[in-house]
Motif scaffolding. Structure first.
Motif, PDB file in Angstrom:
ATOM      1  N   HIS A 171       1.071  -1.258   0.071  1.00 22.08           N
ATOM      2  CA  HIS A 171      -0.079  -0.017   0.012  1.00 22.08           C
ATOM      3  C   HIS A 171       0.998   1.274  -0.025  1.00 22.08           C
ATOM      4  O   HIS A 171       2.158   1.180   0.246  1.00 22.08           O
ATOM      5  CB  HIS A 171      -0.893  -0.187   1.202  1.00 22.08           C
ATOM      6  N   PRO A 172       0.244   2.397  -0.221  1.00 18.35           N
ATOM      7  CA  PRO A 172       1.098   3.574  -0.562  1.00 18.35           C
ATOM      8  C   PRO A 172       1.870   4.026   0.723  1.00 18.35           C
ATOM      9  O   PRO A 172       3.053   4.524   0.621  1.00 18.35           O
ATOM     10  CB  PRO A 172       0.109   4.765  -0.745  1.00 18.35           C
ATOM     11  N   MET A 173       1.141   3.725   1.992  1.00 12.47           N
ATOM     12  CA  MET A 173       1.961   3.988   3.208  1.00 12.47           C
ATOM     13  C   MET A 173       3.492   3.297   3.312  1.00 12.47           C
ATOM     14  O   MET A 173       4.343   3.764   3.700  1.00 12.47           O
ATOM     15  CB  MET A 173       1.160   3.963   4.370  1.00 12.47           C
ATOM     16  N   ASN A 198      -3.604  10.072  -5.700  1.00  9.35           N
ATOM     17  CA  ASN A 198      -4.821  10.362  -4.850  1.00  9.35           C
ATOM     18  C   ASN A 198      -4.827  11.224  -3.513  1.00  9.35           C
ATOM     19  O   ASN A 198      -3.968  10.986  -2.759  1.00  9.35           O
ATOM     20  CB  ASN A 198      -5.850   9.127  -4.288  1.00  9.35           C
ATOM     21  N   HIS A 199      -5.593  12.450  -3.648  1.00  6.18           N
ATOM     22  CA  HIS A 199      -5.930  13.284  -2.687  1.00  6.18           C
ATOM     23  C   HIS A 199      -7.392  13.951  -2.800  1.00  6.18           C
ATOM     24  O   HIS A 199      -7.271  14.667  -3.872  1.00  6.18           O
ATOM     25  CB  HIS A 199      -4.788  14.062  -2.361  1.00  6.18           C
ATOM     26  N   PRO A 200      -8.260  13.777  -1.794  1.00  4.92           N
ATOM     27  CA  PRO A 200      -9.324  14.663  -2.065  1.00  4.92           C
ATOM     28  C   PRO A 200      -9.183  15.954  -2.166  1.00  4.92           C
ATOM     29  O   PRO A 200     -10.012  16.694  -3.126  1.00  4.92           O
ATOM     30  CB  PRO A 200     -10.050  14.206  -0.636  1.00  4.92           C
ATOM     31  N   LEU A 201      -8.468  16.691  -1.632  1.00  2.00           N
ATOM     32  CA  LEU A 201      -8.153  18.198  -1.947  1.00  2.00           C
ATOM     33  C   LEU A 201      -7.594  18.551  -3.402  1.00  2.00           C
ATOM     34  O   LEU A 201      -7.910  19.433  -3.806  1.00  2.00           O
ATOM     35  CB  LEU A 201      -6.955  18.673  -0.795  1.00  2.00           C
ATOM     36  N   THR A 202      -6.858  17.322  -3.908  1.00  4.93           N
ATOM     37  CA  THR A 202      -6.820  17.562  -5.408  1.00  4.93           C
ATOM     38  C   THR A 202      -7.901  17.586  -6.364  1.00  4.93           C
ATOM     39  O   THR A 202      -8.119  18.689  -7.138  1.00  4.93           O
ATOM     40  CB  THR A 202      -5.491  16.762  -5.895  1.00  4.93           C
TER      41      THR A 202
END
Ligand code: E4P
Length: 219
Positions: A171-173, A198-202
């Motif tokens: 996973h990304p972490m 992925n980032h929701p703010l983007t």
């Protein structure tokens, strides 16, 4: 940090190469089997196809478990393409084979590494890469990322040139933590690399920019 993808799927490899961030590919016999690639000729042809897509190292794993078998297979694999790295399991004959390949100028990836002591042996034999399996350690409630940190420290202490390839990244972490502690390379499925996007703010920010631009244009 080098990004490898851990797959034998040609579509995924093409997609990663097309993104422009791919540094190489790792495979293993299970991943080849998952794509239905069996039999020596098909396997060799598939490795060649992967090498033709990727601009970077391609780890191809030997199936033999004795020194003679590994040397025979590894030499054939290395002849396929200059980007082939022979993947050798962390067993006694594997260490001997890595030493042999190193002396012949054939690059190696020591796989199935689960302890710092194993990583030390791989470096002493001259492995190009060492592959500690982060995810599989986490699977048995052991800290996989901590092992990467331990190996990075040991290699720095003695100036070993073996690159630490954080494998079984799930996973990304995992990826970000391995980058924080200085792993040279990561390998995992393409989905892990794509998850970094992925980032929701983007998404919210981009939608707002486009909407504002549209509003201004219609004024
Ligand atoms: C490493 O080279 C292995 O192919 C791989 O990363 C194993 O990952 P898995 O534990 O997700 O199968």
């Amino acid at each position: 940090m080098k990004f490898f993808i851990d797959t034998a799927n040609l579509a995924d490899i093409r997609e990663a190469q097309d993104m422009g961030i791919l540094d190489g590919v790792t495979t293993n016999p299970s991943l080849m089997a998952k794509e239905g690639i069996t039999g020596k000729d098909n396997v060799m042809r598939h490795y060649k196809q992967i090498c033709d897509i990727v601009e970077g190292d391609v780890s191809a794993e030997v199936l033999g478990t004795t020194f003679d078998e590994m040397v025979r297979e590894g030499e054939e694999l290395a002849e396929l393409d200059e980007n082939i790295v022979v993947k050798v399991p962390m067993i006694k004959d594997g260490i001997k084979a890595i030493k042999y390949f190193t002396e012949k100028g054939i690059r190696t990836n020591c796989t199935l590494v689960f302890s710092a002591g194993q990583a030390l042996l791989a470096a002493k034999a001259g492995a190009t890469y060492v592959s500690p399996f982060v995810g599989r350690l986490d699977d048995i409630s052991t800290d996989g990322v901590a092992l990467i940190e331990q190996i990075v420290t040991i290699y720095r202490n003695y100036g070993y040139t073996t690159e630490v390839l954080a494998a079984s990244v799930r996973h990304p972490m995992h990826l970000v933590q391995c980058a924080e502690i200085g792993a040279d390379v990561m390998t995992g499925p393409l989905s892990v690399i794509k998850a970094l996007l992925n980032h929701p703010l983007t998404d919210i920010g981009l939608a707002k920019f486009l909407e504002d631009n549209k509003k201004a244009a219609t004024k």
